[in-house]
Scaffold this active site. Structure first.
Site, PDB file in Angstrom:
ATOM      1  N   PRO A   9      -0.720  -8.458  -7.230  1.00  0.00           N
ATOM      2  CA  PRO A   9       0.564  -7.877  -7.604  1.00  0.00           C
ATOM      3  C   PRO A   9       1.455  -7.493  -6.431  1.00  0.00           C
ATOM      4  O   PRO A   9       0.980  -7.023  -5.407  1.00  0.00           O
ATOM      5  CB  PRO A   9       0.170  -6.627  -8.411  1.00  0.00           C
ATOM      6  N   ASN A  10       2.731  -7.728  -6.642  1.00  0.00           N
ATOM      7  CA  ASN A  10       3.822  -7.345  -5.730  1.00  0.00           C
ATOM      8  C   ASN A  10       3.935  -8.227  -4.490  1.00  0.00           C
ATOM      9  O   ASN A  10       4.869  -8.057  -3.701  1.00  0.00           O
ATOM     10  CB  ASN A  10       3.716  -5.858  -5.317  1.00  0.00           C
ATOM     11  N   ARG A  17       9.889  -6.128   0.039  1.00  0.00           N
ATOM     12  CA  ARG A  17       8.957  -5.027  -0.187  1.00  0.00           C
ATOM     13  C   ARG A  17       8.516  -4.370   1.131  1.00  0.00           C
ATOM     14  O   ARG A  17       7.910  -5.041   1.975  1.00  0.00           O
ATOM     15  CB  ARG A  17       7.728  -5.648  -0.863  1.00  0.00           C
ATOM     16  N   TYR A  22       4.999  -4.857   5.609  1.00  0.00           N
ATOM     17  CA  TYR A  22       4.646  -6.248   5.261  1.00  0.00           C
ATOM     18  C   TYR A  22       5.507  -7.298   5.952  1.00  0.00           C
ATOM     19  O   TYR A  22       5.260  -8.493   5.791  1.00  0.00           O
ATOM     20  CB  TYR A  22       4.698  -6.418   3.731  1.00  0.00           C
ATOM     21  N   ASN A  74      -6.053 -12.432  -1.632  1.00  0.00           N
ATOM     22  CA  ASN A  74      -5.478 -11.125  -1.340  1.00  0.00           C
ATOM     23  C   ASN A  74      -5.235 -10.469  -2.695  1.00  0.00           C
ATOM     24  O   ASN A  74      -4.204 -10.704  -3.331  1.00  0.00           O
ATOM     25  CB  ASN A  74      -4.164 -11.252  -0.560  1.00  0.00           C
ATOM     26  N   ALA A  77      -3.121  -4.572  -4.629  1.00  0.00           N
ATOM     27  CA  ALA A  77      -3.581  -3.254  -5.100  1.00  0.00           C
ATOM     28  C   ALA A  77      -4.894  -3.352  -5.882  1.00  0.00           C
ATOM     29  O   ALA A  77      -5.682  -2.390  -5.896  1.00  0.00           O
ATOM     30  CB  ALA A  77      -2.500  -2.606  -5.956  1.00  0.00           C
ATOM     31  N   GLU A  98     -11.469 -12.756   2.065  1.00  0.00           N
ATOM     32  CA  GLU A  98     -10.480 -11.719   1.695  1.00  0.00           C
ATOM     33  C   GLU A  98      -9.442 -11.612   2.807  1.00  0.00           C
ATOM     34  O   GLU A  98      -9.800 -11.614   3.989  1.00  0.00           O
ATOM     35  CB  GLU A  98     -11.227 -10.382   1.550  1.00  0.00           C
ATOM     36  N   HIS A 100      -5.756  -9.450   3.982  1.00  0.00           N
ATOM     37  CA  HIS A 100      -4.703  -8.446   3.771  1.00  0.00           C
ATOM     38  C   HIS A 100      -3.675  -8.587   4.879  1.00  0.00           C
ATOM     39  O   HIS A 100      -4.051  -8.737   6.051  1.00  0.00           O
ATOM     40  CB  HIS A 100      -5.276  -7.025   3.770  1.00  0.00           C
ATOM     41  N   ARG A 107      -4.707   2.607   6.974  1.00  0.00           N
ATOM     42  CA  ARG A 107      -3.780   3.184   5.999  1.00  0.00           C
ATOM     43  C   ARG A 107      -4.478   4.265   5.154  1.00  0.00           C
ATOM     44  O   ARG A 107      -5.467   4.827   5.583  1.00  0.00           O
ATOM     45  CB  ARG A 107      -3.164   2.057   5.159  1.00  0.00           C
TER      46      ARG A 107
HETATM   47  C1  DQA Z   1      -2.344  -5.512   0.733  1.00  0.00           C
HETATM   48  C2  DQA Z   1      -2.852  -4.078   0.966  1.00  0.00           C
HETATM   49  C3  DQA Z   1      -3.025  -3.362  -0.362  1.00  0.00           C
HETATM   50  O1  DQA Z   1      -3.524  -2.056  -0.131  1.00  0.00           O
HETATM   51  C4  DQA Z   1      -1.706  -3.260  -1.086  1.00  0.00           C
HETATM   52  O2  DQA Z   1      -1.871  -2.639  -2.332  1.00  0.00           O
HETATM   53  C5  DQA Z   1      -1.017  -4.565  -1.207  1.00  0.00           C
HETATM   54  C6  DQA Z   1      -1.064  -5.514  -0.092  1.00  0.00           C
HETATM   55  C7  DQA Z   1      -2.045  -6.248   2.051  1.00  0.00           C
HETATM   56  O3  DQA Z   1      -1.918  -7.464   2.000  1.00  0.00           O
HETATM   57  O4  DQA Z   1      -1.913  -5.628   3.105  1.00  0.00           O
HETATM   58  O5  DQA Z   1      -0.329  -4.824  -2.191  1.00  0.00           O
HETATM   59  O6  DQA Z   1      -3.338  -6.236   0.058  1.00  0.00           O
END
Ligand code: DQA
Length: 147
Positions: A9-10, A17, A22, A74, A77, A98, A100, A107
């Site tokens: 998501p997002n 964003r 990011y 990825n 959240a 994985e 990120h 964080r």
């Molecule tokens: C994320 C880190 C997560 O904590 C966050 O909720 C995201 C993006 C990252 O790519 O840094 O949406 O996965």
């Protein structure tokens, strides 16, 4: 060799964003990086998927079985909450990496848990969108070694 890149998501909002965290590059840039890097490290095909819905991500993981050789994920959240995504990764048993974009380890406390990580061979954090290229390289090397 075929890889599936799954984004939670997002991540479709990249560029807009929280650019301080990011960056300014967009989701389209992410897709381009995956296609370019995938071809460079030896994948015949890289499919990039994004969903804001947990169940759709579970479906994508399940559908990868028998079609893809490995997964880069990825979960965004859902990283920090989703046992369903962990279970799906375990169910298909495909090698998974994985990734990120941000350095999650630096964080908030709630970002320190990753369920998905328990089913992944490696984790890449804090490299921005280039982390996807790195993840595809790690996955390709693993698949070549496993042959
Ligand atoms: C994320 C880190 C997560 O904590 C966050 O909720 C995201 C993006 C990252 O790519 O840094 O949406 O996965």
């Amino acid at each position: 060799m075929k890889a599936l890149v799954i984004n939670g998501p997002n991540l479709n909002m990249l560029g807009q964003r929280e650019p301080d965290i990011y960056g300014r590059r967009t989701y389209d840039d992410l897709v381009e990086i995956c296609h370019e890097a995938g071809a460079r490290v030896g994948f015949d095909e890289v499919v990039v998927f994004q969903s804001n819905h947990e169940g759709d991500i579970v479906d994508a993981i399940q559908n990868a079985w028998g079609t893809f050789d490995g997964i880069v994920i990825n979960p965004a959240a859902y990283t920090h909450t989703s046992v369903a995504i962990l279970d799906a990764l375990k169910a298909v048993g495909l090698p998974a990496i994985e990734v990120h974009i941000s350095a999650v380890e630096q964080r908030e406390e709630f970002r320190q848990v990753s369920y998905a990580r328990m089913a992944c061979l490696a984790t890449i954090t804090g490299e921005g969108l280039d982390g996807y290229a790195h993840a595809l390289d790690v996955l390709a090397k693993h698949l070549k070694d496993a042959k």
